[in-house]
Motif scaffolding. Structure first.
Motif, short mmCIF file in Angstrom:
data_model
loop_
_atom_site.label_atom_id
_atom_site.label_comp_id
_atom_site.label_asym_id
_atom_site.label_seq_id
_atom_site.Cartn_x
_atom_site.Cartn_y
_atom_site.Cartn_z
N SER A 60 -14.94 -7.05 7.59
CA SER A 60 -14.78 -8.72 7.13
C SER A 60 -13.59 -9.36 8.00
O SER A 60 -14.08 -10.58 8.19
CB SER A 60 -14.98 -8.63 5.74
N GLN A 61 -12.67 -8.72 8.18
CA GLN A 61 -11.50 -9.46 8.91
C GLN A 61 -11.50 -9.47 10.30
O GLN A 61 -10.56 -9.88 10.81
CB GLN A 61 -10.23 -8.89 8.30
N GLY A 62 -12.60 -9.10 10.85
CA GLY A 62 -12.50 -8.96 12.29
C GLY A 62 -12.01 -7.78 13.04
O GLY A 62 -11.74 -7.67 14.05
N ILE A 63 -11.70 -6.83 12.28
CA ILE A 63 -11.10 -5.66 12.87
C ILE A 63 -12.27 -4.80 13.38
O ILE A 63 -13.12 -4.35 12.73
CB ILE A 63 -10.40 -4.56 11.74
N THR A 64 -11.79 -4.28 14.68
CA THR A 64 -12.90 -3.82 15.58
C THR A 64 -12.43 -2.45 16.02
O THR A 64 -11.25 -2.04 15.97
CB THR A 64 -13.46 -4.65 16.65
N LYS A 65 -13.10 -1.85 16.78
CA LYS A 65 -12.74 -0.25 17.57
C LYS A 65 -11.40 -0.73 18.35
O LYS A 65 -11.69 -1.51 19.22
CB LYS A 65 -14.09 0.16 18.19
N GLY A 66 -10.49 0.08 18.18
CA GLY A 66 -9.39 0.17 19.24
C GLY A 66 -8.38 -0.73 18.46
O GLY A 66 -7.12 -0.70 18.98
N ASP A 67 -8.57 -1.55 17.50
CA ASP A 67 -7.41 -2.22 16.99
C ASP A 67 -6.58 -1.16 16.26
O ASP A 67 -6.94 -0.39 15.63
CB ASP A 67 -8.00 -3.32 15.82
N PHE A 68 -5.05 -1.61 15.89
CA PHE A 68 -4.50 -0.73 15.32
C PHE A 68 -3.94 -1.41 13.85
O PHE A 68 -3.66 -2.70 13.67
CB PHE A 68 -3.11 -0.69 16.08
N VAL A 69 -4.28 -0.70 12.94
CA VAL A 69 -3.79 -1.00 11.52
C VAL A 69 -2.86 -0.16 11.02
O VAL A 69 -2.76 1.12 10.99
CB VAL A 69 -5.17 -1.06 10.74
N ALA A 70 -1.58 -0.46 10.33
CA ALA A 70 -0.38 0.15 10.02
C ALA A 70 -0.30 0.46 8.55
O ALA A 70 -0.94 -0.51 8.04
CB ALA A 70 0.84 -0.56 10.48
N ILE A 71 -0.02 1.58 8.12
CA ILE A 71 0.51 1.83 6.92
C ILE A 71 1.78 2.30 6.85
O ILE A 71 2.19 3.27 7.11
CB ILE A 71 -0.43 2.94 6.34
N CYS A 72 2.55 1.44 5.90
CA CYS A 72 4.09 1.71 5.79
C CYS A 72 4.30 2.11 4.25
O CYS A 72 4.63 1.36 3.51
CB CYS A 72 4.65 0.45 6.08
N ALA A 73 4.06 3.48 4.33
CA ALA A 73 3.98 4.02 2.95
C ALA A 73 4.45 5.39 3.12
O ALA A 73 4.16 5.94 3.86
CB ALA A 73 2.85 3.72 2.13
N SER A 74 5.06 5.93 1.78
CA SER A 74 5.45 7.31 1.90
C SER A 74 4.17 8.05 1.35
O SER A 74 3.91 9.10 1.88
CB SER A 74 6.72 7.46 0.62
N GLY A 75 3.17 7.81 0.61
CA GLY A 75 2.36 8.49 0.30
C GLY A 75 1.73 8.32 -1.29
O GLY A 75 2.62 7.76 -2.15
N SER A 76 0.58 8.30 -1.22
CA SER A 76 -0.43 7.77 -2.55
C SER A 76 -1.56 8.11 -2.51
O SER A 76 -2.19 8.15 -1.46
CB SER A 76 -0.04 6.53 -3.15
N LEU A 77 -2.34 7.92 -3.49
CA LEU A 77 -3.84 8.06 -3.46
C LEU A 77 -4.51 6.68 -2.65
O LEU A 77 -5.34 7.10 -1.76
CB LEU A 77 -4.52 7.88 -4.69
N GLU A 78 -3.84 5.64 -2.77
CA GLU A 78 -4.31 4.53 -1.60
C GLU A 78 -4.11 4.85 -0.20
O GLU A 78 -4.98 4.69 0.66
CB GLU A 78 -3.42 3.28 -2.09
N PHE A 79 -2.96 5.66 0.27
CA PHE A 79 -2.55 5.84 1.52
C PHE A 79 -3.92 6.63 2.00
O PHE A 79 -4.28 6.25 3.15
CB PHE A 79 -1.35 6.70 1.59
#
Length: 519
Positions: A60-79
């Motif tokens: 819905s935010q326009g993220i499409t194939k090949g875009d990069f999305v970062a996760i800056c976290a150590s670890g969790s169920l959400e990760f």
């Protein structure tokens, strides 16, 4: 002739589709328990619903194939759910260590150019400051609480998992996850791991099947391949996993007892703690059946002590981020105790002469090279590194010195760049460390080469005593009694309080070298 592991049929399915199919299959069974959050758990069905909500939101935010999305976290169920959700949108997961300083994160993001970043609550200010340097960032979303930014909880409360649009994935070429190398030989490199890399890894025979009595334990950070790749594999295989953020021996024992953990994966420093601790007697550890370790060669004496002390099977493994698993096996005798397991299915291996690049005979040390569907397609925006990493026939150069025998057992001697060059011969720091650590009064050790005008380099040992009565002569003596003369510690022995190591347990030899130059 190269050694070729058993053939593996890799299904033509994207990584997220494979995971989603398995989540639906396993349904209401518990998938992950977060021991750091008082045992909060999630079922496979809940993972399916949550991860697809993240996919729907990203689309819905326009993220499409090949875009990069970062996760800056150590670890969790959400990760875990975010990772699957990002993949579902056809985007690339860009894991990032939340402990990094701003300049380190800028170095990574300048390569991946993420459009959205999911961040831990405690590093919001650092992430806000990045937006001036990394103009690709359109949105910051917080894992936790925030009055300024959207949170993952808000996404889960409003997104609709039924609105997910299917994305066509090119298994061979589309990147799924882009972790970074540890940067031990220069700046960290961004590793392009395709959907096929991980689907191929998931297609090999796992060392345990789907059995409710098998419960895994994971205290590795999720931004590292030892975290996210294990949780993906366990999820696909339907193995319940206990997740813990602290790497602490007491927490390990508490969680084994509380959750009846049956196998644990340990970095080398944890193995040393397992051997030396006496607190294990306070806990019921009878559920523990398997201890697995990789990252560095272990002394056979240490392996035997762990097997005897905890009444477990010990599994040795050899892996690297660019390849996933290379070899793995149960230690049954002294030969297998010195190996890193057997070459796993779906992988070819050969060794080449370091000077001539000619293929070595079986049993002869050379640079280990591998080919497999699990091998990275290369390093992003780094042609120089790619040219150095692959030979003309597509073999990946691991940078490790070692050999394999006729049965496919792999013996890793050392990193080529870490070999000590004494006169005209090579000395392995790992071999010296395995001898020194076998001394009952030694808690830990790190070996480096120090410069010498006449000899090139001299082996020097930094030693952490476990008993104050240990002497420098004791260390010299155990080396001289077990190793040939040119491997002796001519660079000296120094007692220290700790050996500097990375989050994954690798000795930071560059730090030791700096310590040596300051003496």
């Amino acid at each position: 002739m190269p050694y070729k592991g058993e053939e593996v049929q890799v299904p033509n399915i994207s990584l997220h589709k494979l995971v989603w199919d398995k989540l639906q299959e396993y349904g209401d069974d518990t998938a992950i328990i977060d021991a750091s959050r008082d045992g909060k758990s999630i079922t496979y069905k809940e993972m399916y619903d949550s991860s697809r909500k993240f996919t729907a939101y990203l689309q819905s935010q326009g993220i499409t194939k090949g875009d990069f999305v970062a996760i800056c976290a150590s670890g969790s169920l959400e990760f875990v759910n975010l990772m699957i959700g990002i993949l579902g949108a056809g985007a690339v997961v860009a894991p990032c260590n939340p402990a990094y300083r701003k300049n380190e994160i800028v170095q990574q993001f300048s390569i991946t150019q993420p459009r959205i970043i999911f961040v831990e609550e405690k590093i919001i200010e650092t992430m806000k400051s990045l937006q001036e340097d990394i103009t690709s960032i359109e949105k910051i979303i917080v894992i936790g609480r925030s009055k300024e930014f959207m949170t993952v909880e808000q996404i889960l409360s409003c997104a609709n998992n039924e609105s997910v649009r299917e994305v066509h994935i090119d298994m061979e070429n589309d990147i799924a996850i882009a972790p970074h190398s540890s940067g031990t030989t220069g700046l960290p490199k961004c590793i392009a791991m395709t959907h096929k890399c991980y689907v191929a890894a998931a297609s090999m025979k796992y060392f345990v099947g789907r059995d409710p009595s098998h419960i895994g334990y994971l205290d590795r950070p999720m931004y590292h391949t030892g975290g996210f790749s294990v949780i993906l594999a366990n999820t696909i295989k339907g193995i319940k996993t206990v997740m813990e953020r602290e790497n602490d021996i007491e927490r390990i024992f508490q969680n084994i007892e509380k959750y009846k953990v049956s196998f644990i994966t340990c970095v080398p420093p944890t193995l040393i703690e397992l051997v030396n601790t006496t607190s294990n007697t306070k806990y019921d550890l009878s559920s523990l059946k398997v201890v697995l370790s990789g990252g560095a060669a272990q002394a056979p004496e240490m392996i035997q002590r762990i097997k005897s002390k905890y009444k477990v099977a010990f599994m040795a493994a050899y892996s690297m981020t660019e390849v996933n698993m290379i070899s793995m096996g149960v230690v049954t005798d002294e030969n297998s105790a010195r190996s890193a397991g057997k070459i796993i299915p779906g992988l070819e291996m050969k060794t080449t002469d370091v000077a001539t690049e000619e293929e070595c005979p079986i049993g002869t040390n050379g640079e280990i090279r591998v080919r497999s569907a699990r091998v990275t397609k290369g390093y992003l925006k780094n042609q120089e590194a790619n040219a150095a990493a692959f030979d003309a026939d597509g073999w990946f150069r691991t940078g490790d010195l070692g050999h394999y025998d006729a049965d496919g057992n792999v013996f890793v001697v050392d990193r080529l760049k870490e070999i000590i060059k004494y006169k005209a011969v090579q000395v392995s720091p790992v071999e010296l460390e395995s001898v020194i650590i076998s001394h009952p009064k030694v808690a830990d050790v790190g070996v480096i080469g120090i410069p010498d005008e006449k000899c090139g380099e001299l082996p020097k040992a930094f030693v952490v005593p476990s008993d104050p009565s240990l002497t420098i002569d004791d260390v010299h003596k155990i080396v001289e009694e077990n190793l040939v003369e040119y491997k002796h510690l001519r660079g000296g022995v120094e007692f220290v309080k700790t050996i500097p190591k990375s989050a994954t347990g690798k000795i930071q030899r560059n730090v030791l070298k700096n310590m040596a130059t300051k003496l």
